[in-house]
Design a protein around this motif. Structure first.
Motif, PDB file in Angstrom:
ATOM      1  N   LYS A  24       0.877  -1.174   0.122  1.00 23.50           N
ATOM      2  CA  LYS A  24      -0.053   0.181   0.073  1.00 23.50           C
ATOM      3  C   LYS A  24       0.952   1.402   0.007  1.00 23.50           C
ATOM      4  CE  LYS A  24      -3.284  -2.967   0.367  1.00 23.50           C
ATOM      5  NZ  LYS A  24      -3.985  -3.336   1.619  1.00 23.50           N
ATOM      6  N   HIS A  25       1.940   1.321  -0.124  1.00 18.99           N
ATOM      7  CA  HIS A  25       2.962   2.190  -0.147  1.00 18.99           C
ATOM      8  C   HIS A  25       3.235   2.630  -1.677  1.00 18.99           C
ATOM      9  CE1 HIS A  25       3.597   2.198   3.891  1.00 18.99           C
ATOM     10  NE2 HIS A  25       4.384   0.965   3.821  1.00 18.99           N
ATOM     11  N   ALA A  26       2.176   3.482  -2.153  1.00 21.52           N
ATOM     12  CA  ALA A  26       2.253   4.024  -3.423  1.00 21.52           C
ATOM     13  C   ALA A  26       1.569   5.321  -3.618  1.00 21.52           C
ATOM     14  CB  ALA A  26       1.519   3.217  -4.597  1.00 21.52           C
ATOM     15  N   ARG A  27       2.250   6.570  -4.219  1.00 24.21           N
ATOM     16  CA  ARG A  27       1.712   7.689  -4.647  1.00 24.21           C
ATOM     17  C   ARG A  27       0.774   7.864  -5.699  1.00 24.21           C
ATOM     18  NH1 ARG A  27       4.729  13.592  -5.089  1.00 24.21           N
ATOM     19  NH2 ARG A  27       2.979  14.734  -4.347  1.00 24.21           N
ATOM     20  N   ILE A  28      -0.406   8.123  -5.867  1.00 24.02           N
ATOM     21  CA  ILE A  28      -1.588   7.791  -6.777  1.00 24.02           C
ATOM     22  C   ILE A  28      -2.310   8.924  -7.085  1.00 24.02           C
ATOM     23  CG2 ILE A  28      -3.730   6.167  -7.381  1.00 24.02           C
ATOM     24  CD1 ILE A  28      -2.658   4.271  -5.275  1.00 24.02           C
ATOM     25  N   ALA A  29      -2.233   9.338  -8.475  1.00 24.93           N
ATOM     26  CA  ALA A  29      -3.166  10.397  -8.633  1.00 24.93           C
ATOM     27  C   ALA A  29      -4.373   9.683  -9.938  1.00 24.93           C
ATOM     28  CB  ALA A  29      -2.418  11.477  -9.367  1.00 24.93           C
ATOM     29  N   ASP A  30      -5.564  10.046  -9.326  1.00 28.47           N
ATOM     30  CA  ASP A  30      -6.582   9.872 -10.193  1.00 28.47           C
ATOM     31  C   ASP A  30      -6.974  11.021 -11.216  1.00 28.47           C
ATOM     32  OD1 ASP A  30      -8.803   8.449 -11.574  1.00 28.47           O
ATOM     33  OD2 ASP A  30     -10.147   8.386  -9.596  1.00 28.47           O
ATOM     34  N   LEU A  31      -6.723  10.855 -12.441  1.00 28.35           N
ATOM     35  CA  LEU A  31      -6.921  11.978 -13.491  1.00 28.35           C
ATOM     36  C   LEU A  31      -8.298  11.836 -13.873  1.00 28.35           C
ATOM     37  CD1 LEU A  31      -3.793  11.462 -15.583  1.00 28.35           C
ATOM     38  CD2 LEU A  31      -4.116  12.722 -13.535  1.00 28.35           C
ATOM     39  N   ASP A  48      -2.639   5.761   1.370  1.00 28.32           N
ATOM     40  CA  ASP A  48      -2.950   7.033   2.130  1.00 28.32           C
ATOM     41  C   ASP A  48      -2.212   8.288   1.045  1.00 28.32           C
ATOM     42  OD1 ASP A  48      -0.399   6.549   2.537  1.00 28.32           O
ATOM     43  OD2 ASP A  48      -0.526   6.378   4.744  1.00 28.32           O
ATOM     44  N   SER A  49      -1.438   8.058  -0.014  1.00 28.29           N
ATOM     45  CA  SER A  49      -1.056   9.218  -0.578  1.00 28.29           C
ATOM     46  C   SER A  49      -1.681   9.117  -2.023  1.00 28.29           C
ATOM     47  CB  SER A  49       0.533   8.904  -0.850  1.00 28.29           C
ATOM     48  OG  SER A  49       1.061   9.843  -1.438  1.00 28.29           O
ATOM     49  N   LEU A  50      -2.876   9.847  -1.619  1.00 29.49           N
ATOM     50  CA  LEU A  50      -3.885  10.001  -3.143  1.00 29.49           C
ATOM     51  C   LEU A  50      -4.127  11.329  -3.622  1.00 29.49           C
ATOM     52  CD1 LEU A  50      -6.381   7.559  -1.457  1.00 29.49           C
ATOM     53  CD2 LEU A  50      -4.763   6.806  -3.237  1.00 29.49           C
ATOM     54  N   THR A  51      -4.495  11.563  -4.625  1.00 31.53           N
ATOM     55  CA  THR A  51      -4.626  12.929  -5.196  1.00 31.53           C
ATOM     56  C   THR A  51      -5.726  12.678  -6.364  1.00 31.53           C
ATOM     57  OG1 THR A  51      -2.385  13.711  -4.860  1.00 31.53           O
ATOM     58  CG2 THR A  51      -3.755  15.002  -6.214  1.00 31.53           C
ATOM     59  N   GLY A  52      -6.593  13.670  -6.269  1.00 31.07           N
ATOM     60  CA  GLY A  52      -7.710  13.743  -7.224  1.00 31.07           C
ATOM     61  C   GLY A  52      -7.345  14.903  -8.314  1.00 31.07           C
ATOM     62  N   VAL A  53      -7.440  14.790  -9.449  1.00 34.08           N
ATOM     63  CA  VAL A  53      -7.274  15.666 -10.403  1.00 34.08           C
ATOM     64  C   VAL A  53      -8.472  15.873 -11.571  1.00 34.08           C
ATOM     65  CG1 VAL A  53      -5.474  16.518 -12.455  1.00 34.08           C
ATOM     66  CG2 VAL A  53      -4.720  15.257 -10.205  1.00 34.08           C
ATOM     67  N   GLY A  54      -8.846  17.042 -11.851  1.00 37.75           N
ATOM     68  CA  GLY A  54      -9.949  17.392 -12.838  1.00 37.75           C
ATOM     69  C   GLY A  54     -10.364  18.627 -12.746  1.00 37.75           C
ATOM     70  N   TRP A  55     -11.381  18.845 -13.461  1.00 33.10           N
ATOM     71  CA  TRP A  55     -11.999  19.976 -13.671  1.00 33.10           C
ATOM     72  C   TRP A  55     -12.892  20.337 -12.301  1.00 33.10           C
ATOM     73  CZ3 TRP A  55     -11.199  24.379 -16.287  1.00 33.10           C
ATOM     74  CH2 TRP A  55     -11.882  25.378 -16.084  1.00 33.10           C
ATOM     75  N   LYS A  56     -13.661  19.627 -12.060  1.00 36.70           N
ATOM     76  CA  LYS A  56     -14.535  19.656 -10.660  1.00 36.70           C
ATOM     77  C   LYS A  56     -14.219  18.244 -10.148  1.00 36.70           C
ATOM     78  CE  LYS A  56     -17.550  23.429 -11.716  1.00 36.70           C
ATOM     79  NZ  LYS A  56     -19.106  23.807 -11.794  1.00 36.70           N
ATOM     80  N   VAL A  57     -13.847  18.316  -8.820  1.00 38.37           N
ATOM     81  CA  VAL A  57     -13.439  16.977  -8.281  1.00 38.37           C
ATOM     82  C   VAL A  57     -13.927  16.798  -6.917  1.00 38.37           C
ATOM     83  CG1 VAL A  57     -11.657  16.377  -9.765  1.00 38.37           C
ATOM     84  CG2 VAL A  57     -11.307  17.289  -7.462  1.00 38.37           C
ATOM     85  N   VAL A  63      -7.786  13.543   1.224  1.00 38.06           N
ATOM     86  CA  VAL A  63      -7.133  13.306   0.063  1.00 38.06           C
ATOM     87  C   VAL A  63      -7.094  14.529  -0.827  1.00 38.06           C
ATOM     88  CG1 VAL A  63      -7.671  12.288  -2.395  1.00 38.06           C
ATOM     89  CG2 VAL A  63      -8.060  11.137  -0.020  1.00 38.06           C
ATOM     90  N   SER A  64      -5.883  14.893  -1.260  1.00 35.26           N
ATOM     91  CA  SER A  64      -5.514  16.115  -1.878  1.00 35.26           C
ATOM     92  C   SER A  64      -6.299  16.027  -3.298  1.00 35.26           C
ATOM     93  CB  SER A  64      -4.197  16.565  -2.075  1.00 35.26           C
ATOM     94  OG  SER A  64      -3.628  15.493  -2.783  1.00 35.26           O
ATOM     95  N   ARG A  65      -6.395  17.316  -3.766  1.00 35.26           N
ATOM     96  CA  ARG A  65      -7.186  17.599  -5.225  1.00 35.26           C
ATOM     97  C   ARG A  65      -6.679  18.693  -5.932  1.00 35.26           C
ATOM     98  NH1 ARG A  65     -13.175  19.083  -3.290  1.00 35.26           N
ATOM     99  NH2 ARG A  65     -12.605  20.693  -2.020  1.00 35.26           N
ATOM    100  N   VAL A  66      -6.467  18.566  -6.839  1.00 30.63           N
ATOM    101  CA  VAL A  66      -6.192  19.801  -8.016  1.00 30.63           C
ATOM    102  C   VAL A  66      -7.237  19.862  -8.982  1.00 30.63           C
ATOM    103  CG1 VAL A  66      -4.390  20.543  -9.631  1.00 30.63           C
ATOM    104  CG2 VAL A  66      -3.758  18.775  -7.902  1.00 30.63           C
ATOM    105  N   GLU A  67      -8.033  21.062  -8.792  1.00 28.57           N
ATOM    106  CA  GLU A  67      -9.221  21.294  -9.859  1.00 28.57           C
ATOM    107  C   GLU A  67      -8.745  22.238 -10.741  1.00 28.57           C
ATOM    108  OE1 GLU A  67     -13.192  20.655  -7.538  1.00 28.57           O
ATOM    109  OE2 GLU A  67     -11.909  22.009  -6.011  1.00 28.57           O
ATOM    110  N   GLU A  68      -9.856  22.472 -11.688  1.00 32.24           N
ATOM    111  CA  GLU A  68      -9.882  23.404 -12.816  1.00 32.24           C
ATOM    112  C   GLU A  68      -8.751  23.067 -13.868  1.00 32.24           C
ATOM    113  OE1 GLU A  68     -10.295  27.613 -11.835  1.00 32.24           O
ATOM    114  OE2 GLU A  68     -11.986  27.116 -10.654  1.00 32.24           O
ATOM    115  N   ILE A  69      -8.629  21.830 -13.994  1.00 36.18           N
ATOM    116  CA  ILE A  69      -7.480  21.201 -14.786  1.00 36.18           C
ATOM    117  C   ILE A  69      -8.307  20.611 -16.272  1.00 36.18           C
ATOM    118  CG2 ILE A  69      -5.998  19.572 -15.545  1.00 36.18           C
ATOM    119  CD1 ILE A  69      -4.619  21.407 -13.413  1.00 36.18           C
ATOM    120  N   ASP A  70      -8.091  21.222 -17.398  1.00 36.54           N
ATOM    121  CA  ASP A  70      -8.799  20.787 -18.559  1.00 36.54           C
ATOM    122  C   ASP A  70      -7.628  19.954 -19.090  1.00 36.54           C
ATOM    123  OD1 ASP A  70      -9.470  20.536 -21.139  1.00 36.54           O
ATOM    124  OD2 ASP A  70      -9.957  22.240 -21.514  1.00 36.54           O
TER     125      ASP A  70
END
Length: 201
Positions: A24-31, A48-57, A63-70
């Motif tokens: 379970k030791h992996a840095r994962i981003a869900d695009l 436990d190292s998860l990131t959500g990426v997208g326009w509205k997420v 869990v961290s997120r990065v939004e307003e990504i086209d």
């Protein structure tokens, strides 16, 4: 998430990640993570190292997120500040993009050498799609009845993910296809969804 295909995708992708990283030791981003169902499942499984990426997420707590990504625009990976990941997932994203090649180029920038990109998209090589194309001139689920009902572009299936073309794009940007599996149905002729497991080279 109650439809069988969504459940099969969530479970198939999360199982693949557990098989790759049993500790379970992996840095994962869900695009293009949308409502975050896959992230919820991965969190339940102990990642436990998860990131959500997208326009509205939507993401689960902590869990961290990065939004307003086209995801079709050039350079969107810059918004992640040089971060790299052991695993990137993109479930049911590729077929919605006007520029899937650019998306894969940016995904490669975010993937550590030897890291994985796990893609799912409609299997246009199954019998249902082949018959749909022969009878109606379009693959099943692409450019359908909803095309002219003012749905936003991101709701449309506009890129037909032919496996050979997707594989060629992946090779050009620096991924090798490790395996292709089919979800919700057996094999290429009956599977509803294709799952590509790709390694960054």
């Amino acid at each position: 998430m109650n439809d069988p295909n969504s459940l099969a995708i969530r479970d198939g992708v999360s199982k693949r990640i557990v098989d790759l990283f049993p500790d379970k030791h992996a840095r994962i981003a869900d695009l293009g993570c949308g409502e975050g169902e896959l992230l919820v499942r991965l969190k339940e499984l102990g990642f436990d190292s998860l990131t959500g990426v997208g326009w509205k997420v939507q993401v689960p707590p902590q869990v961290s997120r990065v939004e307003e990504i086209d995801l079709s625009q050039a350079g969107w990976a810059d918004r992640l500040g040089g971060a790299t990941f052991d695993v990137l997932t993109a479930t049911e994203v590729l077929e919605h993009l006007v520029n899937p090649y650019e998306f894969l180029t940016q995904a490669r920038r975010l993937t550590k050498p030897g890291g994985r990109l796990i893609l799912t998209f409609p299997n246009v090589h199954n019998l249902r799609s082949i018959i749909g194309y022969a009878v109606a001139g379009r693959f099943s689920g692409f450019f359908g009845p909803n095309w002219n009902t003012n749905h936003p572009l991101h709701d449309q299936h506009i890129f037909v993910p032919n496996h050979e073309l997707v594989g060629y794009f992946l090779k050009l940007v620096g991924f090798e296809v490790v395996s292709i599996d089919y979800l919700l149905g057996r094999g290429k002729l009956f599977g509803t969804t294709a799952l590509f497991d790709c390694r960054a080279v």
